[in-house]
Write a protein that holds these residues in place. Sequence first.
Motif, PDB file in Angstrom:
ATOM      1  N   ASP A  55      -6.103 -28.160  41.305  1.00 17.09           N
ATOM      2  CA  ASP A  55      -4.692 -28.439  41.052  1.00 17.09           C
ATOM      3  C   ASP A  55      -3.887 -28.225  42.328  1.00 17.09           C
ATOM      4  O   ASP A  55      -4.296 -27.467  43.215  1.00 17.09           O
ATOM      5  CB  ASP A  55      -4.127 -27.505  39.979  1.00 17.09           C
ATOM      6  CG  ASP A  55      -4.526 -27.888  38.574  1.00 17.09           C
ATOM      7  OD1 ASP A  55      -5.065 -29.002  38.393  1.00 17.09           O
ATOM      8  OD2 ASP A  55      -4.311 -27.068  37.657  1.00 17.09           O
ATOM      9  N   ILE A  56      -2.729 -28.870  42.401  1.00 15.69           N
ATOM     10  CA  ILE A  56      -1.768 -28.573  43.462  1.00 15.69           C
ATOM     11  C   ILE A  56      -1.098 -27.258  43.091  1.00 15.69           C
ATOM     12  O   ILE A  56      -0.388 -27.174  42.079  1.00 15.69           O
ATOM     13  CB  ILE A  56      -0.722 -29.694  43.601  1.00 15.69           C
ATOM     14  CG1 ILE A  56      -1.402 -31.011  43.980  1.00 15.69           C
ATOM     15  CG2 ILE A  56       0.346 -29.311  44.625  1.00 15.69           C
ATOM     16  CD1 ILE A  56      -0.486 -32.220  43.929  1.00 15.69           C
ATOM     17  N   PRO A  57      -1.328 -26.184  43.852  1.00 18.37           N
ATOM     18  CA  PRO A  57      -0.781 -24.884  43.450  1.00 18.37           C
ATOM     19  C   PRO A  57       0.728 -24.805  43.662  1.00 18.37           C
ATOM     20  O   PRO A  57       1.305 -25.528  44.477  1.00 18.37           O
ATOM     21  CB  PRO A  57      -1.518 -23.898  44.368  1.00 18.37           C
ATOM     22  CG  PRO A  57      -1.909 -24.701  45.560  1.00 18.37           C
ATOM     23  CD  PRO A  57      -2.143 -26.099  45.075  1.00 18.37           C
ATOM     24  N   ALA A  58       1.338 -23.915  42.902  1.00 20.57           N
ATOM     25  CA  ALA A  58       2.770 -23.659  43.056  1.00 20.57           C
ATOM     26  C   ALA A  58       2.957 -22.688  44.215  1.00 20.57           C
ATOM     27  O   ALA A  58       2.658 -21.499  44.105  1.00 20.57           O
ATOM     28  CB  ALA A  58       3.343 -23.073  41.771  1.00 20.57           C
ATOM     29  N   THR A  59       3.430 -23.196  45.342  1.00 22.15           N
ATOM     30  CA  THR A  59       3.609 -22.367  46.532  1.00 22.15           C
ATOM     31  C   THR A  59       5.078 -22.384  46.955  1.00 22.15           C
ATOM     32  O   THR A  59       5.769 -23.394  46.762  1.00 22.15           O
ATOM     33  CB  THR A  59       2.734 -22.875  47.692  1.00 22.15           C
ATOM     34  OG1 THR A  59       2.996 -24.265  47.907  1.00 22.15           O
ATOM     35  CG2 THR A  59       1.253 -22.684  47.369  1.00 22.15           C
ATOM     36  N   ARG A  60       5.520 -21.305  47.554  1.00 17.07           N
ATOM     37  CA  ARG A  60       6.907 -21.187  48.026  1.00 17.07           C
ATOM     38  C   ARG A  60       6.906 -20.732  49.474  1.00 17.07           C
ATOM     39  O   ARG A  60       6.156 -19.817  49.858  1.00 17.07           O
ATOM     40  CB  ARG A  60       7.684 -20.182  47.176  1.00 17.07           C
ATOM     41  CG  ARG A  60       7.955 -20.634  45.777  1.00 17.07           C
ATOM     42  CD  ARG A  60       8.624 -19.542  44.964  1.00 17.07           C
ATOM     43  NE  ARG A  60       9.749 -18.906  45.678  1.00 17.07           N
ATOM     44  CZ  ARG A  60      10.485 -17.934  45.160  1.00 17.07           C
ATOM     45  NH1 ARG A  60      10.244 -17.476  43.941  1.00 17.07           N
ATOM     46  NH2 ARG A  60      11.475 -17.400  45.869  1.00 17.07           N
ATOM     47  N   ALA A  61       7.748 -21.355  50.267  1.00 18.33           N
ATOM     48  CA  ALA A  61       7.815 -21.006  51.690  1.00 18.33           C
ATOM     49  C   ALA A  61       8.291 -19.576  51.904  1.00 18.33           C
ATOM     50  O   ALA A  61       7.820 -18.883  52.812  1.00 18.33           O
ATOM     51  CB  ALA A  61       8.732 -21.981  52.422  1.00 18.33           C
ATOM     52  N   VAL A 145     -15.568 -18.475  60.944  1.00 21.79           N
ATOM     53  CA  VAL A 145     -14.213 -18.198  60.488  1.00 21.79           C
ATOM     54  C   VAL A 145     -14.041 -18.900  59.147  1.00 21.79           C
ATOM     55  O   VAL A 145     -14.223 -20.118  59.048  1.00 21.79           O
ATOM     56  CB  VAL A 145     -13.160 -18.694  61.502  1.00 21.79           C
ATOM     57  CG1 VAL A 145     -11.755 -18.327  61.027  1.00 21.79           C
ATOM     58  CG2 VAL A 145     -13.433 -18.116  62.885  1.00 21.79           C
ATOM     59  N   VAL A 146     -13.720 -18.131  58.107  1.00 23.02           N
ATOM     60  CA  VAL A 146     -13.652 -18.632  56.730  1.00 23.02           C
ATOM     61  C   VAL A 146     -12.193 -18.842  56.342  1.00 23.02           C
ATOM     62  O   VAL A 146     -11.351 -17.952  56.540  1.00 23.02           O
ATOM     63  CB  VAL A 146     -14.330 -17.656  55.753  1.00 23.02           C
ATOM     64  CG1 VAL A 146     -14.297 -18.209  54.331  1.00 23.02           C
ATOM     65  CG2 VAL A 146     -15.770 -17.377  56.192  1.00 23.02           C
ATOM     66  N   PHE A 147     -11.910 -20.020  55.754  1.00 23.28           N
ATOM     67  CA  PHE A 147     -10.550 -20.394  55.368  1.00 23.28           C
ATOM     68  C   PHE A 147     -10.500 -20.558  53.848  1.00 23.28           C
ATOM     69  O   PHE A 147     -11.310 -21.286  53.269  1.00 23.28           O
ATOM     70  CB  PHE A 147     -10.144 -21.700  56.043  1.00 23.28           C
ATOM     71  CG  PHE A 147     -10.308 -21.668  57.540  1.00 23.28           C
ATOM     72  CD1 PHE A 147      -9.280 -21.242  58.355  1.00 23.28           C
ATOM     73  CD2 PHE A 147     -11.514 -22.049  58.129  1.00 23.28           C
ATOM     74  CE1 PHE A 147      -9.437 -21.191  59.734  1.00 23.28           C
ATOM     75  CE2 PHE A 147     -11.684 -22.010  59.501  1.00 23.28           C
ATOM     76  CZ  PHE A 147     -10.649 -21.576  60.307  1.00 23.28           C
ATOM     77  N   THR A 148      -9.524 -19.903  53.221  1.00 24.58           N
ATOM     78  CA  THR A 148      -9.404 -19.951  51.765  1.00 24.58           C
ATOM     79  C   THR A 148      -8.054 -20.543  51.393  1.00 24.58           C
ATOM     80  O   THR A 148      -7.012 -20.120  51.916  1.00 24.58           O
ATOM     81  CB  THR A 148      -9.546 -18.551  51.151  1.00 24.58           C
ATOM     82  OG1 THR A 148     -10.808 -18.006  51.544  1.00 24.58           O
ATOM     83  CG2 THR A 148      -9.489 -18.622  49.630  1.00 24.58           C
ATOM     84  N   GLY A 149      -8.079 -21.532  50.494  1.00 25.79           N
ATOM     85  CA  GLY A 149      -6.868 -22.145  50.001  1.00 25.79           C
ATOM     86  C   GLY A 149      -6.424 -21.524  48.687  1.00 25.79           C
ATOM     87  O   GLY A 149      -7.170 -20.769  48.040  1.00 25.79           O
ATOM     88  N   ALA A 150      -5.215 -21.848  48.255  1.00 29.61           N
ATOM     89  CA  ALA A 150      -4.667 -21.318  47.002  1.00 29.61           C
ATOM     90  C   ALA A 150      -5.099 -22.125  45.792  1.00 29.61           C
ATOM     91  O   ALA A 150      -4.790 -21.743  44.659  1.00 29.61           O
ATOM     92  CB  ALA A 150      -3.141 -21.281  47.080  1.00 29.61           C
ATOM     93  N   ASP A 151      -5.811 -23.239  45.996  1.00 32.44           N
ATOM     94  CA  ASP A 151      -6.245 -24.066  44.868  1.00 32.44           C
ATOM     95  C   ASP A 151      -7.508 -23.477  44.252  1.00 32.44           C
ATOM     96  O   ASP A 151      -8.473 -23.171  44.945  1.00 32.44           O
ATOM     97  CB  ASP A 151      -6.457 -25.513  45.290  1.00 32.44           C
ATOM     98  CG  ASP A 151      -7.209 -25.689  46.596  1.00 32.44           C
ATOM     99  OD1 ASP A 151      -7.131 -24.783  47.446  1.00 32.44           O
ATOM    100  OD2 ASP A 151      -7.866 -26.730  46.761  1.00 32.44           O
ATOM    101  N   HIS A 152      -7.479 -23.316  42.923  1.00 33.99           N
ATOM    102  CA  HIS A 152      -8.537 -22.629  42.191  1.00 33.99           C
ATOM    103  C   HIS A 152      -9.075 -23.544  41.099  1.00 33.99           C
ATOM    104  O   HIS A 152      -8.321 -24.236  40.428  1.00 33.99           O
ATOM    105  CB  HIS A 152      -7.972 -21.345  41.562  1.00 33.99           C
ATOM    106  CG  HIS A 152      -8.990 -20.523  40.840  1.00 33.99           C
ATOM    107  ND1 HIS A 152      -9.777 -19.588  41.470  1.00 33.99           N
ATOM    108  CD2 HIS A 152      -9.371 -20.509  39.531  1.00 33.99           C
ATOM    109  CE1 HIS A 152     -10.585 -19.011  40.593  1.00 33.99           C
ATOM    110  NE2 HIS A 152     -10.362 -19.561  39.402  1.00 33.99           N
ATOM    111  N   GLY A 153     -10.411 -23.548  40.954  1.00 31.70           N
ATOM    112  CA  GLY A 153     -11.003 -24.380  39.924  1.00 31.70           C
ATOM    113  C   GLY A 153     -12.461 -24.040  39.709  1.00 31.70           C
ATOM    114  O   GLY A 153     -12.953 -22.999  40.173  1.00 31.70           O
ATOM    115  N   VAL A 154     -13.146 -24.924  39.007  1.00 31.02           N
ATOM    116  CA  VAL A 154     -14.564 -24.742  38.757  1.00 31.02           C
ATOM    117  C   VAL A 154     -15.268 -26.044  39.102  1.00 31.02           C
ATOM    118  O   VAL A 154     -14.743 -27.132  38.860  1.00 31.02           O
ATOM    119  CB  VAL A 154     -14.845 -24.328  37.293  1.00 31.02           C
ATOM    120  CG1 VAL A 154     -14.336 -25.376  36.303  1.00 31.02           C
ATOM    121  CG2 VAL A 154     -16.327 -24.074  37.082  1.00 31.02           C
TER     122      VAL A 154
END
Length: 364
Positions: A55-61, A145-154
Motif C-alpha cells: 500500500d501507499i503508506p500514510a506519511t507526513r513531512a 547497507v540495508v534500506f527499509t521502506g514504510a510499506d508493509h505487506g505479505v
Amino acid sequence: MSIDSVSTPGRVAEDTEGITLDELALAARNHAMPLEVLRHDVTPVGLHYLLTHYDIPATRADTWQLSVSGSVARPLALDLAWLRHRRPTTVRVTMECAGNGRARLSPRPISQPWLVEAVGTADWTGVPLRDVLDEAGVDPSAVDVVFTGADHGVERGVEQDYQRALALDDALRPEVILAYEMNGSALPPQHGFPVRLVVPGWYGMAQVKWLRSIHVVDAPFDGFQHHAYRLRENTDDPGRPVTRIQPRALLMPPGFPDFMTRARIVDAGAVTLTGRAWSGHAPIQRVEVSLDGGEHWHTARLESDTGHRWAWRRFDFTWQATPGHYRLTARAQDAEGRQQPVDQSWNRGGFANNAIQLIQTLCR
C-alpha cells in the motif's frame, strides 16, 4: 488462521491460461508510461511508470524521520529539514521495472503483467547517500547497507516491510541519492513521499520508496526481496541477482492507432521514426531500426551526448514508407558491447526482459 491461505507461492501460467483477475487487479492499480510520452526528455510525473508492491503508506513531512544505524560510529535520526539543508544534487535517471516485458513471455510468470512500457525518466533531487553515510561514520567491517521502506505487506507467505540492500561500494557511488523532489516538486505520495532511495542504472526494485531506515551491516543481506529478484530457470535454481538495467530501445509509435489492437496507420512518404534508448551498464553507443521485425537492420541517428549519463538518449530514422504491412522495432547496443536481443531468454520471475518491441504498422 494462517496468512498462507491468502498469500500463495509464485507460479507460471498454464499453456492456455489467459490473464487472471489477480493480474488485472495489479494492472489496474499500477500503471505504465504511454509510449507517445517518449517525445519528452523528462517524463511528466503522472505519466512515469509506477509499481507499488503493497500500500501507499500514510506519511507526513513534519513527523517523518530517517534512522541511520548498525555498523556506524554515530547513529543518526534525521528529519526532512536536515536533508534539505544539505548540499542538494539533481540526477536525471531513466528508471525501469525489473519485470518490464513479463507478459510477453511464454509461459507467462504470474505477476504484474507489463508489456514494454514500465519505464520513465525523471529529475530526482536530494542528498548523496554517501554524504549521510560519511556523517554517520561507516565501520570498516561494513559489507551491505540495508534500506527499509514504510510499506508493509505479505508476499508468498512472508509478512514484511519492503526492504532491499546495496553492497557498500555501490551505496557509496556518487550518483546514489536520497531524493525528496521529483521534477522540481516534492515527491508525490505514490513515488515515495517524503524521501526515497534512487540508484541510477539499477532496476526499480532497488529504489526503495517511503524510506524510514538505513542499517549498515557487517554480513551480506539475506532478505526476502533479494531472494525474489533473481534470474531462475526453475524453483531449485539459486539464480543470479537482478541488478543493472539491460540495454533497451523503444520506438514512439508513428501515425495513429487502432483503438483495440494499437496497430498503427501511416501515410506513404517520409516518416520520421523516433524513440529513446538506455542501459544501466554503459552509455548507449548504437541504435538500429528494423521495418520487418528484426530481419534487416538500419542504423539510426543517435543524439549527441546530453551529459545525463543515467538518462535515455533520443534517436531517429527517416523511413521512406510505401504501402504495405510492417513490423517496426529498434534495438540498442551499449559501449560495453551489450546488444538488445530479438528474442528473450525465459526466466521464472520474468525479470530483465529486454527483447525488442514489435509495432504492427499499416502504410496506406
